[in-house]
Design an enzyme around this catalytic site. Structure first.
Site, mmCIF file in Angstrom:
data_model
loop_
_atom_site.group_PDB
_atom_site.id
_atom_site.type_symbol
_atom_site.label_atom_id
_atom_site.label_comp_id
_atom_site.label_asym_id
_atom_site.label_seq_id
_atom_site.Cartn_x
_atom_site.Cartn_y
_atom_site.Cartn_z
ATOM 1 N N LYS A 76 0.814 -1.200 0.278
ATOM 2 C CA LYS A 76 -0.030 0.241 -0.014
ATOM 3 C C LYS A 76 0.602 1.544 -0.142
ATOM 4 O O LYS A 76 1.371 1.341 0.473
ATOM 5 C CB LYS A 76 -0.104 -0.251 1.258
ATOM 6 C CG LYS A 76 -1.768 1.091 1.142
ATOM 7 C CD LYS A 76 -3.084 0.652 2.571
ATOM 8 C CE LYS A 76 -4.492 2.001 2.754
ATOM 9 N NZ LYS A 76 -4.780 1.576 3.849
ATOM 10 N N SER A 151 -9.616 1.915 2.764
ATOM 11 C CA SER A 151 -8.989 2.174 1.651
ATOM 12 C C SER A 151 -7.785 1.695 1.459
ATOM 13 O O SER A 151 -7.174 1.762 0.263
ATOM 14 C CB SER A 151 -8.488 3.520 2.752
ATOM 15 O OG SER A 151 -7.258 2.671 3.720
ATOM 16 N N SER A 175 -9.998 -1.069 7.024
ATOM 17 C CA SER A 175 -9.602 -0.681 5.555
ATOM 18 C C SER A 175 -8.563 -2.051 5.129
ATOM 19 O O SER A 175 -8.090 -1.627 3.629
ATOM 20 C CB SER A 175 -8.064 0.352 5.183
ATOM 21 O OG SER A 175 -9.104 1.529 5.703
HETATM 22 N N1 GLN Z 1 -13.161 3.288 5.984
HETATM 23 C C1 GLN Z 1 -12.552 4.185 7.323
HETATM 24 C C2 GLN Z 1 -12.077 5.831 6.670
HETATM 25 O O1 GLN Z 1 -12.411 6.219 6.132
HETATM 26 C C3 GLN Z 1 -11.196 3.555 8.021
HETATM 27 C C4 GLN Z 1 -10.248 3.775 6.913
HETATM 28 C C5 GLN Z 1 -8.832 2.777 7.733
HETATM 29 O O2 GLN Z 1 -8.786 1.930 8.629
HETATM 30 N N2 GLN Z 1 -7.694 3.119 7.588
HETATM 31 O O3 GLN Z 1 -11.545 6.480 8.015
#
Ligand code: GLN
Length: 482
Positions: A76, A151, A175
């Protein structure tokens, strides 16, 4: 690309497969698919082939190879790898090339893994669909009109499309697990502190954890074992023994007590996801597990609590991007404050700005007690819910996400609808415990469904035993059928 992580490593170690051939196949798949999926932001073809040649040469010299010999693991873009750009999906980091490896990256290299490149993601890991990437959205290989989740969108999509065999992501509130679920692969959020965060671009430091994606459970187990362990560079990394998670996959689940939280099967859960998850739980029961209802009464506060704590920490972590130290600088000839403002205005996207504003607000004098402090107290209550449940059960099973992959654009104008797609993953993040998403069936439109298995802190072994049992009933599948 039919092989699993473990098969590749064992074949490369034995000499029946050359790492260079694995690398070439990976580049071929990336070449064929990346323009439509947009999973990779940076492909390091030269580095990949050099690493592969080095692994083959090491074997030819008769030296022992590491547990991930010849296995391509995509990273990532929130993870630093020496010499490769790292943007965290943001324009503000454009042009930044780290001078060092994140601890997880150093551990992958030491295990003889190959690094094909950096994957696309929501900007600073803020999002659930990949649509917040400053570099354009990522498509789901199962249906390119849909999101792979987020994400860690590109990491999930690259494994789902079999462009690479495995990937690392970060999980702050879901994410890794949510995109694994929407993309039909395995994704692990380890216990907070299990894996060093050194070299991960921070979003919310009390929640961020790095973890693996793979097409199967044993592959994820092998990678997690490789990247886990105490690291003096990360004061929050735990000094705890790292178990053999792959061995846990071979154990029978018989006798394990599984909790099913009523609060996770409420309004908002799609019928087909519910049916598929209930079926997966019933199969575990027929494998000899006992199933018990449990209560996690503070679940309803998880989204609100998370969006106070995560934004507060983000507002502080993202203060460092000022046009002086990294990446983008706008209007350099104006005075310092004007340059900061212009750089941050041009460099951050709308969701990141929204969160910095919210986070700054909840930390400000006069509001701190009402929001931030209160959220910390509710976080403790959420953790206690799990402590109580784990007095009675060994693990908790639930859906990973309320629906299958949604359409790109479907929720992008409605932040609250987007935030709700993490409703089942946020509580375990707030509690600092571990969770896995494992495929458990297919829904309408041939879209994958994931089962989430949550276990107490440092009980990843239980999670892997159950996930492997689930996988025997529901073996890995990919959009191309391989
Ligand atoms: N979707 C969640 C957010 O927008 C979690 C994101 C993540 O785990 N980085 O914060």
């Amino acid at each position: 690309m039919k092989m699993s992580v473990v098969e590749i490593a064992e074949k490369v170690r034995k000499g029946s497969l050359r790492a260079v051939d694995v690398a070439n196949e990976t580049l071929k798949q990336i070449e064929a698919q990346n323009s439509s999926i947009h999973a990779f932001l940076h492909v390091d073809a030269k580095g990949l082939l050099e690493q592969a040649a080095a692994v083959d040469a090491k074997r030819d010299r008769g030296e022992a190879l590491g547990p991930l010999a010849g296995v391509p693991v995509a990273l990532k873009d929130a993870l630093c790898a020496k010499g490769m750009p790292a943007t965290s999906g943001s324009k503000i980091l454009e042009g930044y090339v780290p001078l060092y490896d994140a601890t997880v990256v150093a551990k992958l290299r030491a295990a003889d893994a190959l690094l094909p490149g950096k994957t696309n993601m929501d900007e600073f890991a803020m999002g659930s669909s990949g649509e917040n990437s400053a570099y354009g959205p990522i498509k789901n290989p199962w249906d390119t009109a849909r999101t792979p989740g987020g994400s860690s969108s590109g990491s999930a999509a690259s494994v789902a499309g079999r462009m690479t065999y495995a990937a690392l992501g970060t999980d702050t509130g879901g994410s890794i697990r949510q995109p694994a679920s929407l993309s039909g692969i395995v994704g692990v959020k380890p216990t907070y502190g299990r894996v060093s965060r050194y070299g991960a671009i921070a979003f919310a430091s009390s929640l961020d954890q790095i973890g693996p994606f793979a097409s199967d459970v044993r592959g994820a187990a092998r990678i997690l074992r490789t990247i886990s362990g105490h690291d003096p560079h990360d004061a929050t990394s735990l000094n705890a023994p790292v178990e053999n998670f792959e061995a846990a996959c071979e154990k029978s689940p018989r006798g394990l007590r599984i909790g099913v939280p009523e609060e996770y099967f409420a309004a908002g859960l799609s019928k087909e996801v519910r049916a598929s998850v209930e079926k997966a739980i019933a199969r575990l029961e027929s494998d000899g597990c006992t199933i018990k209802k449990v209560h996690l009464p503070h679940t309803k506060y998880a989204v609100a609590t998370y969006y106070v704590i995560a934004t507060a920490e983000a507002s502080s972590n993202l203060a460092r991007y000022d046009g002086v130290r990294y990446g983008l600088r706008v209007e350099p000839n104006r005075d310092l404050k004007a340059m900061y403002g212009a750089t941050r205005d041009a460099g951050f996207g709308a969701e990141v700005k929204r969160r910095i504003l919210l986070g700054t607000f909840v930390l400000s004098a006069g509001y701190y007690d009402a929001y931030y402090l209160k959220a910390q107290k509710v976080r403790t209550l959420i953790r206690r819910d799990f402590d109580n449940a784990f007095n009675e059960v060994d693990a908790i099973c639930s859906p990973t996400a309320p629906t299958t992959a949604f359409r790109i654009g479907e929720k992008s104008d409605d932040p609250l609808a987007m935030y709700l797609s993490d409703i089942y993953t946020l509580p375990a993040s707030l509690a600092g415990i571990c969770g896995i998403s494992v495929p458990c069936g297919m829904g309408a439109g041939n879209l994958p469904i994931g089962l989430q298995i949550i276990a107490p802190a440092l009980r990843e072994e239980t999670m892997f035993t159950l996930a492997a049992a689930c996988e025997t009933h529901c073996p890995p599948v990919s959009p191309s059928g391989s």
